[in-house]
Structure formats: structure tokens, C-alpha cells
Design a protein around this motif. Structure first.
Motif, PDB file in Angstrom:
ATOM      1  N   GLU A  98       0.829  -1.208   0.000  1.00 44.34           N
ATOM      2  CA  GLU A  98       0.000   0.000   0.000  1.00 44.34           C
ATOM      3  C   GLU A  98       0.863   1.257   0.000  1.00 44.34           C
ATOM      4  N   ALA A  99       1.994   1.207   0.714  1.00 44.53           N
ATOM      5  CA  ALA A  99       2.899   2.363   0.726  1.00 44.53           C
ATOM      6  C   ALA A  99       3.400   2.676  -0.681  1.00 44.53           C
ATOM      7  N   ARG A 101       1.865   1.954  -3.572  1.00 46.76           N
ATOM      8  CA  ARG A 101       0.759   2.516  -4.351  1.00 46.76           C
ATOM      9  C   ARG A 101       0.586   3.992  -4.018  1.00 46.76           C
ATOM     10  N   GLU A 102       0.577   4.330  -2.751  1.00 56.87           N
ATOM     11  CA  GLU A 102       0.409   5.725  -2.331  1.00 56.87           C
ATOM     12  C   GLU A 102       1.567   6.598  -2.805  1.00 56.87           C
ATOM     13  N   LEU A 105       1.130   7.309  -6.532  1.00 54.10           N
ATOM     14  CA  LEU A 105       0.056   8.302  -6.721  1.00 54.10           C
ATOM     15  C   LEU A 105       0.552   9.695  -6.349  1.00 54.10           C
ATOM     16  N   ALA A 106       1.270   9.797  -5.250  1.00 49.90           N
ATOM     17  CA  ALA A 106       1.775  11.096  -4.782  1.00 49.90           C
ATOM     18  C   ALA A 106       2.774  11.698  -5.762  1.00 49.90           C
ATOM     19  N   ARG A 115      -1.407   0.915  -9.129  1.00 48.33           N
ATOM     20  CA  ARG A 115      -2.039  -0.241  -8.495  1.00 48.33           C
ATOM     21  C   ARG A 115      -1.136  -1.465  -8.404  1.00 48.33           C
TER      22      ARG A 115
END
Length: 198
Positions: A98-99, A101-102, A105-106, A115
Motif C-alpha cells: 500500500e505504501a 501505491r500511495e 500516486l503522490a 495499483r
């Protein structure tokens, strides 16, 4: 931020046999994040295998619609969350998913690409795409790890697209993955040549 000498080498050293370079935006991002050199080396190894998988698919099963660029980006960034969770480079853990993916995105990458950092270990999800399966396969077979459940899911996609019998597709895929697996020692040695920290 200028990449460390070790990170620069992990991103640009050819290797033996040579590994393809990462896509430029990924290499630039890893440099700006001061990524662990071993992570960069790992991402190159998995990306190189993904290129082989997609090249083979384009020849073997042209009827299978695959987003080549997405697969290669996914393979090149699947573990990027380990820049945040560095301990997961040498030990177990899934916090990097998840880190990653974030993080992507950032840094302006769209959800369709970001994803893969979160899906590369969850190929059994009902919405898993063929691209997800290919990134997951590359992340296993680079070190000659075979996962029958994952390969079976890929075989379903191959037989649906080709119309060939499952056993025919199994033999073809098995031969490819065996050939890729034969180079695992070189890829593992390349990765191990780089330190976990800068």
C-alpha cells in the motif's frame, strides 16, 4: 537529489548477462527517492523478466490483449514501497504494498499504474487482470520460483485467447518459465552485489 554511487551502478550497470534498463521515469523516481541500491537491482531483474514474458506473449498468443507498457511499469515499480519500508528488503512484510501505491500516486502516476505496487502479491483477487498476473509471475520466476496456482490463472487466459488446448499452453508456458528460471543465479547475484542501504 543525486543518486549514490551504488544506486547509480544498480540502475546503469549492464550485468552479466545484461539486464535491460528501467523505464526512464522509474529510474528518475528511484534516484529522487534515494532508493536502496538493492531495491533498484531487484526491480531491474523483475522488469527484465517481464520484458521476456511480454515479448513471448506477443509472439505466442497475439490474440491476448495485454497492455505491455503497464506490465513493464508494474514490474519496474512493484516493490517501490520498500523505499519506505526498507526492512522488507531483507525480511518478510507487506506494508510496502500500500505504501508503494500511495507513493506512486503522490508522484503523479495514475491509479491504473500505481495499483501494481499494491496488487503484485494478490493475484487471486477476482478483479485481477492479465497484466496483474504477468507482473506477479515476473516477480516469482526471476528467482526461479514457480507458483502453480498463479501459473494456472495465466493458463486460463492463454487458452481463452488462443483456443488451443490447456496442455499445449501448459507445455509452452512451462518451457518459457523454465528458460527464464535458468538465468536466476545471475539475477540473484546481480541483486546481491548491491547494498541494502545507500
Amino acid at each position: 537529489m543525486t543518486p549514490s554511487n551504488s544506486l547509480h551502478r544498480a540502475l546503469h550497470t549492464a550485468g552479466d548477462p545484461p539486464l535491460r534498463p528501467l523505464p526512464a521515469p522509474v529510474a528518475e523516481l528511484l534516484g529522487s527517492l534515494a532508493a536502496p541500491p538493492r531495491l533498484a537491482a531487484h526491480l531491474r531483474a523483475v522488469h527484465d523478466v517481464a520484458v521476456r514474458l511480454v515479448d513471448w506473449l506477443e509472439q505466442h498468443c497475439p490474440g491476448l490483449d495485454v497492455d505491455r507498457d503497464a506490465v513493464l511499469f508494474g514490474a519496474a515499480t512493484h516493490d517501490i514501497g520498500k523505499t519506505v519500508h526498507v526492512a522488507e528488503l531483507s525480511g518478510p512484510g507487506s506494508a510496502h504494498e500500500e505504501a508503494g501505491r500511495e507513493l506512486l500516486l503522490a508522484h503523479g502516476f495514475g491509479p491504473a499504474l500505481a495499483r501494481f505496487a499494491g496488487t503484485h502479491a494478490s493475484w487471486t483477487a477476482p478483479d485481477a487482470t492479465v497484466e496483474d498476473l504477468l507482473v506477479s509471475t515476473a516477480d516469482k520466476v526471476w528467482k526461479n520460483k514457480r507458483v502453480p496456482e498463479l501459473e494456472d490463472l495465466l493458463l486460463v487466459r492463454l487458452t481463452q485467447a488462443s483456443g488451443r488446448e490447456r496442455w499445449e499452453e501448459y507445455l509452452a508456458l512451462d518451457e518459457l518459465l523454465g528458460d527464464i528460471g535458468d538465468g536466476a543465479d545471475h539475477r540473484l547475484a546481480f541483486q546481491a552485489a548491491f547494498p541494502v542501504s545507500g
